[in-house]
Enzyme design. Structure first.
Site, PDB file in Angstrom:
ATOM      1  N   LEU A  20      40.981  61.449  76.344  1.00  0.00           N
ATOM      2  CA  LEU A  20      41.419  60.199  76.398  1.00  0.00           C
ATOM      3  C   LEU A  20      42.821  59.740  75.841  1.00  0.00           C
ATOM      4  O   LEU A  20      43.718  58.968  76.089  1.00  0.00           O
ATOM      5  CB  LEU A  20      40.450  58.966  75.906  1.00  0.00           C
ATOM      6  CG  LEU A  20      39.089  58.842  76.669  1.00  0.00           C
ATOM      7  CD1 LEU A  20      38.260  58.039  75.997  1.00  0.00           C
ATOM      8  CD2 LEU A  20      39.502  58.658  78.338  1.00  0.00           C
ATOM      9  N   ASP A 141      44.891  48.014  60.281  1.00  0.00           N
ATOM     10  CA  ASP A 141      45.730  48.650  61.350  1.00  0.00           C
ATOM     11  C   ASP A 141      45.544  48.073  62.761  1.00  0.00           C
ATOM     12  O   ASP A 141      45.312  48.850  63.679  1.00  0.00           O
ATOM     13  CB  ASP A 141      45.297  50.236  61.490  1.00  0.00           C
ATOM     14  CG  ASP A 141      46.422  51.143  62.390  1.00  0.00           C
ATOM     15  OD1 ASP A 141      47.553  50.617  62.298  1.00  0.00           O
ATOM     16  OD2 ASP A 141      46.118  52.270  62.656  1.00  0.00           O
TER      17      ASP A 141
END
Length: 354
Positions: A20, A141
């Protein structure tokens, strides 16, 4: 070349399907669990001792404590033998629709305003659980790439993912060390003054501003401007100056998240969620908000192919959920396909086909 390839067996029940994505420290694969179906697997690239592996799997330990509909679910953490040696991994829920990067690209220049408000609210709802821990867990993040967009039987469901930089704040100062992606970092983080729950709130506001205006807040258009502290001296224009569909309440909420001094922002994601909920209640009591023009750009070839495959697969007995995964990818790639097929997708997620 990746550490594991399609068809490689991770365990008695897990097999690699396809890659992915990958970064400097880890690969993410789609894997097939014999009993539970599709999952995502984060595989660490670094050669590590048992103790270092335990440290890298700290993300999995954090996720195991945060059960929430808007936080990606954890299934398993373990190690696996690869051609390069033993590596740590963990598995989590697979979200076929991909990240906010895909949604942003499909709707440029502006993601519909009410969709952005919903994205903000769901991110805030998930982060509120983390910020409510004692001491708080700060993500550090929050970016487009780390927010996943899926659909269940009720509608769009956002999941906050990639807690790899998440950290418990110091119980006395409520601060954590600075990490993350520069473009989404709050000013105090860039000044090395530590990361707090309010710094996560800044990142959520940055995402909303970008989705609504197709530009980052305080961006001066110069190369490497995300590294510059001077840019925060400029006056920030509200999103409505670039996008007339943004209402005054949403303007106010987003501008509050982007106050350059952290004490002037919502202190936690819980406060942000409450402000967004109050706005939604006011809309429900008041006049219907301005409608936005439906997207008219034709679907990309890939989006149309995924939709066609989904419609064909849905007619095959036992394949409805796999068809829903394909349609989820398609609607996040194309606003036109979303308008046309979203109701069908939500029914499929409930197990209903018409």
């Amino acid at each position: 070349m990746t550490l594991l390839q399609s068809g490689d067996r991770v365990s008695d029940t897990l097999v690699i399907d396809r890659l992915l994505g990958e970064g400097a420290f880890a690969e993410v694969h789609r894997v097939k669990h014999e009993y539970l179906g599709w999952q995502a697997m984060k595989l660490f690239k670094k050669v590590a001792s048992q103790e270092e592996t335990r440290a890298m799997l700290g993300e999995a330990r954090l996720l195991s404590t945060l059960g929430h509909p808007n936080i990606v679910r954890l299934f398993e953490a373990n190690t696996v033998q690869t051609p390069e040696g033993v590596r740590g991994f963990f598995t989590m829920e697979y979200v076929a629709g991909g990240s906010l990067e895909r949604l942003h690209a499909a709707h440029r220049p502006n993601v519909p305003t009410e969709m952005v408000a919903e994205v903000m609210a769901q991110i805030a709802s998930g982060l509120a659980l983390a910020h409510g821990q004692d001491p708080p867990i700060v993500h550090r993040d929050i970016t487009l790439a780390n927010i996943l967009v899926g659909y269940d039987g009720t509608g769009m469901r956002i999941r906050v993912s990639d807690f790899g930089l998440a950290k418990k704040a110091d119980p006395y100062t409520l601060l954590a060390s600075a990490q993350g992606t520069y473009a989404f970092m709050a000013p105090e983080v860039l000044r090395n003054k530590g990361y707090s729950s309010a710094s996560d709130v800044w990142s959520v506001g940055t995402i909303a501003y970008l989705l609504l205006t197709n530009s980052l807040p305080f961006d001066d258009g110069q190369p490497f401007s995300s590294y510059s502290l001077a840019r925060f001296k400029k006056r920030l224009l509200p999103p409505s100056r670039y996008n007339e569909t943004v209402d005054p309440d949403l303007d106010r909420i987003i501008m509050a998240t982007l106050e350059t001094e952290p004490e002037n922002r919502p202190v936690t994601a819980g406060e942000l969620f409450e402000a967004l909920r109050d706005r939604q209640l006011a809309i429900a009591r008041g006049p219907v908000p301005r409608t936005e023009t439906a997207a008219t750009a034709p679907p990309t070839e890939r989006a149309q192919r995924l939709a066609d495959e989904a419609l064909a697969l849905a007619r095959v007995p036992g394949e409805l959920q796999r068809a829903a995964d394909l349609l989820e990818e398609a609607v996040n790639l194309s606003p036109q396909l979303r308008d046309h097929h979203l109701t069908k997708l939500l029914l499929w997620r409930r197990g209903v086909i018409m």
